[in-house]
Design a protein around this motif. Structure first.
Motif, PDB file in Angstrom:
ATOM      1  N   GLU A  61     -19.207   5.156  12.879  1.00 51.99           N
ATOM      2  CA  GLU A  61     -19.042   5.908  11.639  1.00 51.99           C
ATOM      3  C   GLU A  61     -20.117   6.979  11.479  1.00 51.99           C
ATOM      4  N   LYS A  65     -19.560  10.919  11.287  1.00 51.17           N
ATOM      5  CA  LYS A  65     -20.080  11.648  10.122  1.00 51.17           C
ATOM      6  C   LYS A  65     -20.833  12.895  10.569  1.00 51.17           C
ATOM      7  N   GLN A 210     -27.580  13.406   4.499  1.00 53.55           N
ATOM      8  CA  GLN A 210     -26.336  12.851   5.016  1.00 53.55           C
ATOM      9  C   GLN A 210     -26.538  11.546   5.775  1.00 53.55           C
ATOM     10  N   TYR A 232     -28.835   4.768   7.146  1.00 52.15           N
ATOM     11  CA  TYR A 232     -28.267   5.177   5.868  1.00 52.15           C
ATOM     12  C   TYR A 232     -27.218   6.232   6.148  1.00 52.15           C
ATOM     13  N   ASN A 233     -26.003   5.964   5.737  1.00 48.29           N
ATOM     14  CA  ASN A 233     -24.905   6.912   5.859  1.00 48.29           C
ATOM     15  C   ASN A 233     -24.438   7.206   4.434  1.00 48.29           C
ATOM     16  N   LYS A 234     -24.567   8.423   3.989  1.00 43.19           N
ATOM     17  CA  LYS A 234     -24.363   8.815   2.589  1.00 43.19           C
ATOM     18  C   LYS A 234     -23.113   8.193   1.969  1.00 43.19           C
ATOM     19  N   PHE A 235     -23.312   7.514   0.839  1.00 41.90           N
ATOM     20  CA  PHE A 235     -22.183   7.039   0.047  1.00 41.90           C
ATOM     21  C   PHE A 235     -22.625   7.005  -1.424  1.00 41.90           C
ATOM     22  N   PRO A 236     -21.672   7.026  -2.377  1.00 35.52           N
ATOM     23  CA  PRO A 236     -21.980   7.314  -3.785  1.00 35.52           C
ATOM     24  C   PRO A 236     -23.067   6.459  -4.422  1.00 35.52           C
ATOM     25  N   GLY A 257     -23.619  -1.836   2.498  1.00 30.40           N
ATOM     26  CA  GLY A 257     -22.796  -0.682   2.813  1.00 30.40           C
ATOM     27  C   GLY A 257     -22.282  -0.620   4.233  1.00 30.40           C
ATOM     28  N   ASN A 260     -19.406   1.540   5.121  1.00 30.65           N
ATOM     29  CA  ASN A 260     -19.657   2.978   5.091  1.00 30.65           C
ATOM     30  C   ASN A 260     -20.455   3.452   6.312  1.00 30.65           C
ATOM     31  N   CYS A 262     -23.330   2.020   7.196  1.00 28.40           N
ATOM     32  CA  CYS A 262     -24.743   1.673   7.039  1.00 28.40           C
ATOM     33  C   CYS A 262     -25.064   0.428   7.875  1.00 28.40           C
TER      34      CYS A 262
END
Length: 286
Positions: A61, A65, A210, A232-236, A257, A260, A262
């Motif tokens: 992922e 990304k 990001q 860390y993979n950007k999520f809300p 996460g 996502n 993470c």
């Protein structure tokens, strides 16, 4: 014929210098220093070529990304000798191959030749040879129409602020920090921003950041070295935590996460142990 590139960080006050040396197909990173008035040199043999991104061991992922980025900041973090240069060079090289662009790098020293055989235009600039320092090189890069900028290391407030501005204005910026965990990396980046810009910059970083990859190298069961990662993979939810300065919550959110992309450092380590890549040992994950 050997090629020797020496930076300008070899003044008498510091008693140190950094350099890269190319001899035939071998590449070395060199650090020279004084000890009791005598000269010593440490030479590190660099891998022959850039590691394919598929062999980094990062979650799929995260690679997807980065491949799809139109702008933003990507940080690769870890202690000295943790493999940051290998990982970030692989990511930047991969970007040059899947998305033809103008890539400008600022390195101290240049360790890998990026984008060989790709359709991208690569401008690799060495601090102390092509530019005086990271900050001035980064300012100049913004006038040179790059799509991708690779800053070898963020060391000061001006470089941090300029890198964030570049990431927020349509550029893809890759850089490194000497930090061990994702939440620590985010907080450390903001600490380098000048105080008068801090409030404004938190919101920009929350949007522009990001991916954060933190890595450690462990001895493998076959005598080599194996990387473990925190990602860390950007999520809300994490974006909101950054925006409101809730750094203590980021670690817990990363552990939740996984869908996502993470990845928590402890889980990466446990996975490496279960696969027989490393021997179970007592590690400090604080």
């Amino acid at each position: 014929e050997a090629q020797f590139n020496r930076t300008d960080r070899d003044d008498a006050k510091s008693g140190n210098y950094d350099a890269s040396w190319v001899f035939k197909r071998w590449r070395f990173r060199i650090n020279g220093f004084l000890t009791q008035g005598r000269s010593r040199v440490v030479m590190r043999l660099l891998p022959d070529g850039i590691l394919p991104v598929e062999k980094l061991g990062l979650p799929d992922e995260v690679i997807e990304k980065i491949e799809g980025l139109e702008y933003g900041l990507v940080l690769v973090c870890g202690a000295t000798g943790s493999g940051k240069s290998t990982t970030i060079s692989s990511l930047v090289d991969h970007m040059s191959r899947i998305k033809p662009s103008h890539t400008i790098t600022l390195e101290d020293p240049i360790e890998y030749i990026i984008g060989e055989g790709s359709d991208s235009i690569i401008s690799q600039r060495q601090v102390g040879v092509d530019v005086p320092d990271f900050a001035s090189g980064l300012r100049a890069a913004l006038r040179q129409k790059p799509n991708v900028i690779f800053v070898g290391e963020i060391r000061d407030a001006e470089t941090a602020a300029t890198a964030l501005n570049a990431a927020n204005t349509g550029h893809i910026v890759f850089s490194t920090l000497h930090t061990g965990r994702a939440a620590e990396s985010i907080e450390r980046f903001l600490e380098m921003i000048p105080p008068e810009q801090a409030t404004y910059s938190v919101g920009i970083l929350a949007d522009a950041l990001q991916v954060v990859v933190c890595q450690k190298l462990l001895k493998s069961t076959n005598g080599g070295r194996v990387p473990i990662f925190e990602v860390y993979n950007k999520f809300p939810a994490v974006v909101n935590s950054i925006r409101h300065g809730k750094f203590n919550a980021i670690k817990d959110l990363i552990s939740l996460g996984t869908s996502n992309g993470c990845l928590e450092l402890q889980k990466s380590y446990a996975n490496a142990v279960s696969r027989g890549l490393v021997i179970d040992q007592d590690l400090d994950f604080s």
